[in-house]
Design an enzyme around this catalytic site. Structure first.
Site, PDB file in Angstrom:
ATOM      1  N   LYS A  79       0.919  -1.133  -0.047  1.00 57.46           N
ATOM      2  CA  LYS A  79      -0.234   0.351  -0.092  1.00 57.46           C
ATOM      3  C   LYS A  79       1.162   1.049   0.233  1.00 57.46           C
ATOM      4  O   LYS A  79       2.287   1.013   0.758  1.00 57.46           O
ATOM      5  CB  LYS A  79      -0.729  -0.274   1.394  1.00 57.46           C
ATOM      6  CG  LYS A  79      -2.054   0.788   1.454  1.00 57.46           C
ATOM      7  CD  LYS A  79      -3.215  -0.281   0.442  1.00 57.46           C
ATOM      8  CE  LYS A  79      -4.506   0.225   0.235  1.00 57.46           C
ATOM      9  NZ  LYS A  79      -5.234  -0.122  -0.355  1.00 57.46           N
ATOM     10  N   GLY A 174     -24.822   3.517   0.820  1.00 56.74           N
ATOM     11  CA  GLY A 174     -23.793   4.052  -0.029  1.00 56.74           C
ATOM     12  C   GLY A 174     -24.075   3.700  -2.144  1.00 56.74           C
ATOM     13  O   GLY A 174     -23.788   2.550  -2.128  1.00 56.74           O
ATOM     14  N   GLY A 176     -22.183   4.901  -4.572  1.00 56.58           N
ATOM     15  CA  GLY A 176     -21.111   5.184  -5.327  1.00 56.58           C
ATOM     16  C   GLY A 176     -20.766   4.164  -6.432  1.00 56.58           C
ATOM     17  O   GLY A 176     -21.445   3.501  -6.993  1.00 56.58           O
ATOM     18  N   VAL A 178     -19.243   1.054  -6.049  1.00 60.88           N
ATOM     19  CA  VAL A 178     -19.696  -0.134  -5.784  1.00 60.88           C
ATOM     20  C   VAL A 178     -21.090  -0.066  -5.895  1.00 60.88           C
ATOM     21  O   VAL A 178     -21.863  -1.037  -6.732  1.00 60.88           O
ATOM     22  CB  VAL A 178     -18.786  -0.527  -4.634  1.00 60.88           C
ATOM     23  CG1 VAL A 178     -19.060  -1.876  -4.762  1.00 60.88           C
ATOM     24  CG2 VAL A 178     -17.206  -0.369  -5.254  1.00 60.88           C
TER      25      VAL A 178
END
Ligand code: NAI
Length: 349
Positions: A79, A174, A176, A178
């Site tokens: 990451k 949510g 968004g 996805v």
């Protein structure tokens, strides 16, 4: 977990990139490459200290290791994080991180994460080949891949609950990249949708296109439904929210949806199965890693296999009477340990 505790764990590599005159502080972390080259996106976030940025990068990299192991992807965990400094020269920062990624020569492949846009990724792609670039030359729509994987996991959860998708009431938090795509897949399978988002135009779209019932953002977690699909923020289920839950099961895209292990145990004791988020949301990883490692986009059926993994974990967790998240973590650790501790060094190219 504090910095000293985390740094004491088995991480392979930690790179701090600092150029104060451009407001740049970035950290690149590689947790494990025992299974293959590290994969993980770039997060842009405001951190109180350098140590906090390093801790976040390491913890996120480790989560990627477990995600790869359970998705059966021959890759490891990495990451990058960029501190969102008020004086940040953003284009420069993403390019610089790209240059470091390039120098790693294929030991670490990167891509999007919270705070990183397509424009940011284009800057990274100016400096390195090892990035999921947006557009036709990249791995494709990662949000769509994630939604497909969540849908496969949610279908497995539905079977586990001895229910069927037609008529199933699914509450999606949510809408968004996805969540909206997930709604499309669920509506296509005949599920009934309850939705919430802080952006009113998104709930209006879901109501219009999928016949979804719109709930207030603060009401969705406690909505009476068969499955709750958190697709907004992490840590939404904590010891305060868990007792209020009226869902038969949980399966969504949001990372670290359980605030802590105690919440996982509480839901397990209440008989509410939770598909581990890092199992359900591996679609983007599968899409990106297949593209990087094999030079092609995966067959969608490869992402659908997330359903079989989720089903196996739910069934084993019930047999062993442990929270599914705890079992999944144990399985992932075992797979990585079995691969040994040799680090991956890419061939020169
Ligand atoms: P996004 O940023 O496109 O969408 C998030 C949505 O949640 C937005 O519509 C936002 O308005 C809404 N939202 C924010 N706070 C809310 C609240 N309190 N209540 C209701 N809605 C709220 O994010 P995306 O890409 O759809 O990802 C969703 C989650 O899945 C994130 O947690 C992300 O980390 C995770 N994830 C995403 C992947 C991907 O491929 N995009 C891959 C793996 C995990």
């Amino acid at each position: 977990m504090d910095a000293s505790e985390l740094l004491g764990q088995d991480f392979e590599q930690l790179q701090v990139v600092r150029e104060p005159s451009r407001g740049l502080l970035a950290v690149i972390a590689v947790h494990s490459t025992a299974l293959g080259p590290a994969h993980g996106g770039i997060r842009r976030w405001r951190y109180p200290t350098t140590a906090a940025a390093a801790v976040d990068a390491l913890a996120l990299a480790r989560a990627m290791t477990w995600k790869c192991a359970l998705a059966g992807v021959p890759a490891g965990g990495g990451k990058a994080v960029i501190h969102d400094d008020p004086g940040l020269d953003r284009a420069f920062a993403y390019r610089r991180v790209g240059e470091f990624v390039e120098q790693m020569g294929g030991r670490f492949f990167t891509g999007p994460d919270v705070g990183t846009t397509d424009d940011d990724l284009r800057e990274v792609a100016r400096a390195t080949r090892f990035v999921a670039a947006p557009g036709r030359n990249g791995p494709g729509d990662l949000g769509e891949a994630t939604a497909r994987g969540v849908f496969a996991a949610l279908t497995a959860l539905t079977l586990f609950l001895e229910r069927e998708l037609p008529g199933l009431r699914v509450a999606v938090q949510g809408l968004g990249a996805v969540g909206m795509k997930l709604c499309g897949l669920l509506a296509g399978a005949g599920a009934r949708l309850l939705v919430a988002d802080v952006a009113a135009e998104r709930t209006a779209t879901a109501a219009r296109e999928f016949g979804a019932e719109v709930l207030a953002a603060d009401a969705i977690l406690a909505a009476e439904c068969d499955v709750l699909a958190p697709c907004a923020l992490g840590a939404v289920l904590d010891e305060r929210a868990a007792p209020e839950l009226r869902a038969g099961g949980v399966c969504g895209a949001a990372n670290n949806v359980l605030a802590d292990a105690a919440t996982g145990l509480m839901l397990h004791r209440r008989g509410i199965p939770v598909v581990p988020d890092f199992v359900a949301n591996a679609g983007a990883l599968i899409q990106g890693a297949t593209f990087h490692l094999q030079g092609r986009r995966p067959d969608p059926a490869r992402i659908d296999r997330i359903g079989a993994v989720a089903g196996e974990i739910l069934a084993r967790a019930r047999r062993e009477d442990v929270p599914p998240g705890e079992l999944a973590l144990r399985m992932a650790r075992e797979r990585v340990a079995a691969a040994g501790d040799a680090i991956y060094l890419p061939p020169r190219r």
